[in-house]
Design a protein around this motif. Structure first.
Motif, PDB file in Angstrom:
ATOM      1  N   GLN A 153       0.795  -1.118  -0.096  1.00 32.06           N
ATOM      2  CA  GLN A 153      -0.076   0.053   0.075  1.00 32.06           C
ATOM      3  C   GLN A 153       0.803   1.381   0.044  1.00 32.06           C
ATOM      4  OE1 GLN A 153      -2.707   1.179   3.732  1.00 32.06           O
ATOM      5  NE2 GLN A 153      -4.444   0.615   2.167  1.00 32.06           N
ATOM      6  N   ASP A 154       1.875   1.224   0.563  1.00 32.12           N
ATOM      7  CA  ASP A 154       3.057   2.305   0.796  1.00 32.12           C
ATOM      8  C   ASP A 154       3.567   2.799  -0.850  1.00 32.12           C
ATOM      9  OD1 ASP A 154       2.940   2.941   3.436  1.00 32.12           O
ATOM     10  OD2 ASP A 154       4.067   1.103   3.743  1.00 32.12           O
ATOM     11  N   ARG A 201       1.071   0.284  -9.763  1.00 29.68           N
ATOM     12  CA  ARG A 201       0.189  -0.789  -9.792  1.00 29.68           C
ATOM     13  C   ARG A 201       0.677  -1.986  -8.743  1.00 29.68           C
ATOM     14  NH1 ARG A 201      -4.181  -2.512 -14.080  1.00 29.68           N
ATOM     15  NH2 ARG A 201      -4.947  -4.044 -12.712  1.00 29.68           N
ATOM     16  N   ILE A 202      -0.247  -2.455  -7.956  1.00 31.82           N
ATOM     17  CA  ILE A 202       0.401  -3.629  -6.974  1.00 31.82           C
ATOM     18  C   ILE A 202      -0.546  -4.787  -7.170  1.00 31.82           C
ATOM     19  CG2 ILE A 202       1.440  -1.841  -5.235  1.00 31.82           C
ATOM     20  CD1 ILE A 202      -1.461  -2.234  -3.651  1.00 31.82           C
ATOM     21  N   THR A 215       7.327 -11.226 -14.998  1.00 32.78           N
ATOM     22  CA  THR A 215       8.143 -12.579 -15.143  1.00 32.78           C
ATOM     23  C   THR A 215       8.788 -12.257 -16.634  1.00 32.78           C
ATOM     24  OG1 THR A 215       6.363 -13.710 -16.074  1.00 32.78           O
ATOM     25  CG2 THR A 215       6.861 -14.041 -13.660  1.00 32.78           C
ATOM     26  N   GLY A 216       9.881 -13.177 -16.929  1.00 30.91           N
ATOM     27  CA  GLY A 216      10.550 -13.144 -18.056  1.00 30.91           C
ATOM     28  C   GLY A 216      11.749 -14.105 -18.140  1.00 30.91           C
ATOM     29  N   GLY A 269       4.563  -2.381  -8.879  1.00 32.39           N
ATOM     30  CA  GLY A 269       4.827  -2.146  -7.390  1.00 32.39           C
ATOM     31  C   GLY A 269       5.313  -3.452  -6.392  1.00 32.39           C
ATOM     32  N   GLY A 270       4.832  -4.547  -6.971  1.00 34.36           N
ATOM     33  CA  GLY A 270       5.063  -5.755  -5.972  1.00 34.36           C
ATOM     34  C   GLY A 270       6.608  -6.030  -6.382  1.00 34.36           C
ATOM     35  N   ALA A 271       6.929  -5.933  -7.834  1.00 31.62           N
ATOM     36  CA  ALA A 271       8.404  -6.101  -8.226  1.00 31.62           C
ATOM     37  C   ALA A 271       9.223  -5.173  -7.388  1.00 31.62           C
ATOM     38  CB  ALA A 271       8.354  -6.193  -9.459  1.00 31.62           C
ATOM     39  N   VAL A 272       8.983  -4.154  -7.361  1.00 26.16           N
ATOM     40  CA  VAL A 272       9.627  -2.948  -6.777  1.00 26.16           C
ATOM     41  C   VAL A 272       9.887  -3.020  -5.248  1.00 26.16           C
ATOM     42  CG1 VAL A 272      10.020  -0.619  -6.255  1.00 26.16           C
ATOM     43  CG2 VAL A 272       9.448  -1.072  -8.361  1.00 26.16           C
ATOM     44  N   LEU A 273       8.782  -3.509  -4.822  1.00 24.24           N
ATOM     45  CA  LEU A 273       8.899  -3.693  -3.270  1.00 24.24           C
ATOM     46  C   LEU A 273       9.686  -4.897  -2.977  1.00 24.24           C
ATOM     47  CD1 LEU A 273       7.779  -2.949  -0.471  1.00 24.24           C
ATOM     48  CD2 LEU A 273       6.024  -4.505  -0.433  1.00 24.24           C
ATOM     49  N   ALA A 274       9.753  -6.138  -3.713  1.00 26.98           N
ATOM     50  CA  ALA A 274      10.329  -7.346  -3.285  1.00 26.98           C
ATOM     51  C   ALA A 274      11.989  -6.924  -3.656  1.00 26.98           C
ATOM     52  CB  ALA A 274       9.975  -8.196  -4.317  1.00 26.98           C
TER      53      ALA A 274
END
Length: 512
Positions: A107-108, A116-117, A123-124, A218-223
């Motif tokens: 959310q942050d 977008r989250i 993937t790639g 967003g999910g990839a950036v956070l991970a």
């Protein structure tokens, strides 16, 4: 996880934090490591080299990266980042601070960066034919000296794609946009150790820019940020990579130490919102010259008759685009941050759940005065259904609908964003209802009638259509023709904002 004391970060129970002997805090505690982490980002250099051509702006918006571009370069407080790394634990992926554990959430990322989250995961493959891929999607084939394994030089991308030909067709403009987005990804979201190359595994994700906007960036950036925090917190690392801006802005949003004060005397200053960010020259100005807005880029203003695509809503992080100056050297600032944050106590964060429910007006006002006095020197988190209470007590408001945060901002900003209208109410006899409506339509053609009950009518008037003085004069003239029992012209209330946001969210959920 309990610690020995505010200045001793060794855990009391080492059965969970198994990496303490390799952790940065251990080396700091034993005086083996005192340096401030070195930066590994090149966002300012990139934006000074690559001034985005206004013709590729629609492609950047379509891909969902316009908010990142508008965020641009944020002056990084490296002592603050260093302190956070010292408090990051790879075992739990949280910051261990004296008052408990905190972490950066999806959310942050969505609110601060506007990424977008949800949607398909990123993937790639790394099995790439570089010449074929670049030729197809960028229109140019990189030479050997522009490559380093499967990474490509950002400077080379800039030299080849930053200036499309004046007669460039749509295919050429889209290729230029892909190059810009690829460089933006490499400088801001997924920078390498030096921030000068970007991995080509991201390029296939930019093939269809409409599809690009659906991925969970967003999910990839956070991970990736979690991984870089873990790496920087272990052993004698002297630098940190990843999306440093996310870490930095999260700290300014969540912690009171190190925030820019903007000349305010309040202990928890609220920065101005970046409504003035309407140009495309994000970083063409030295840090000392940056204020609430940014200078307009010469030569890119559209013709008056040209249609301009509406600018998407900016992420919350844009409000922190301010100059950052320090009187002390970085090492001294790091020591200051350690002392201030390590001295945090639980009473500096107060949670209140609808505190004035059931109180009479006099007691409620007394309670509000107590809360306003108590919030000096601490953060108070208050939940309430009373918009009046929220407006009186809160410096920043967030509206939740069905458990999801829909918006956040100060009361004035929320009214401006979701209101944008006046509310006009007039009560007459039922015989004059048509005359009242005719009067309103004459002054505001796009007025929206909210209700009509027994001679009382309520209208919503777009602010850009009316002048308050004209309305007062029109009402005075109307009084000479028929009896007006009561009338009023009011600004949008927080109650109106709440209802509008709630209805919009519920309608979206129904359509989904």
């Amino acid at each position: 996880m309990a610690f020995r004391g505010p200045h001793d970060v060794d855990p009391l129970d080492p059965s969970v934090l198994l990496l303490q002997d390799r952790h940065r805090s251990h080396f700091v505690e034993t005086d083996q490591l005192q340096e401030v982490l070195r930066p590994r980002q090149q966002m300012r250099a990139f934006l000074s080299l690559w001034r985005m051509d206004p013709r590729i702006r629609p492609y950047v918006i379509r891909a969902g990266f316009y908010g990142i571009y508008r965020l641009g370069h944020i002056s990084i407080d490296w002592p603050l980042i260093t302190y956070l790394v010292e408090r990051w634990r790879p075992e739990t992926h949280t910051f261990h601070v004296p008052v408990g554990e905190m972490t950066i959430t999806l959310q942050d990322v969505a609110i601060i960066l506007g990424l977008r989250i949800d949607g398909p995961a990123m993937t790639g493959t790394c099995m790439l034919d570089v010449a074929q891929l670049c030729g197809e999607l960028l229109g140019v084939t990189p030479p050997t000296d522009a490559l380093r394994g499967l990474t490509i030089s950002i400077r080379w991308l800039c030299q080849q794609l930053s200036t499309p030909r004046p007669d460039a067709d749509e295919v050429a403009l889209e290729r230029s946009a892909r190059g810009f987005l690829l460089a933006l990804i490499g400088c801001f979201l997924f920078p390498d150790k030096k921030g000068v190359h970007v991995h080509l595994c991201f390029l296939p994700l930019l093939r269809d820019l409409t599809q690009t906007s659906t991925y969970s960036w967003g999910g990839a950036v956070l991970a990736h940020t979690y991984r870089e925090l873990c790496r920087a917190s272990l052993d004698h690392r002297c630098g940190i990579s990843g999306c440093i801006t996310l870490i930095h802005l999260w700290s300014w949003e969540r912690l009171h130490v190190g925030r820019p004060d903007f000349g305010r005397s309040a202990p928890y200053p609220t920065p101005p919102f970046a409504h003035a960010l309407h140009d495309d020259d994000v970083d063409g100005v030295v840090a000392e010259g940056m204020g609430d807005g940014l200078p307009a880029e010469p030569g890119v203003q559209p013709e008056p008759e040209a249609e301009v695509e509406p600018e998407p809503a900016l992420p919350l992080g844009c409000r922190w685009r301010v100059p950052l100056t320090r009187v002390l050297n970085p090492s001294s600032v790091l020591l200051l941050y350690r002392d201030q944050l390590d001295a945090q106590t639980s009473d500096q964060v107060v949670y209140m759940d609808e505190p004035s429910t059931g109180l009479d007006p006099a007691s409620r006002n007394n309670l509000w005065n107590v809360v306003k006095h108590a919030k000096q020197g601490r953060a108070i988190i208050l939940t309430t259904h009373s918009m009046e209470e929220a407006e009186v007590l809160c410096d920043r408001l967030g509206i939740f609908v069905d458990g999801s945060l829909q918006c956040i901002g100060n009361p004035k900003e929320l009214k401006s964003r979701y209101g944008g209208s006046y509310v006009f109410t007039m009560t007459t006899s039922s015989d004059h209802e048509e005359e009242v409506e005719s009067l309103v339509r004459h002054l505001s053609p796009n007025a929206n009638k909210k209700y009509q009950i027994s001679g009382t009518q309520k209208f919503e008037l777009p602010k850009q259509e009316i002048r308050i003085a004209d309305f007062f004069q029109a009402v005075e003239n109307a009084k000479t023709r028929f009896t007006v029992h009561a009338w009023g012209l009011a600004d949008t209330t927080l109650e109106d904002v709440f209802i509008k946001v709630a209805r919009g969210a519920q309608a979206f959920n129904v359509l989904s």
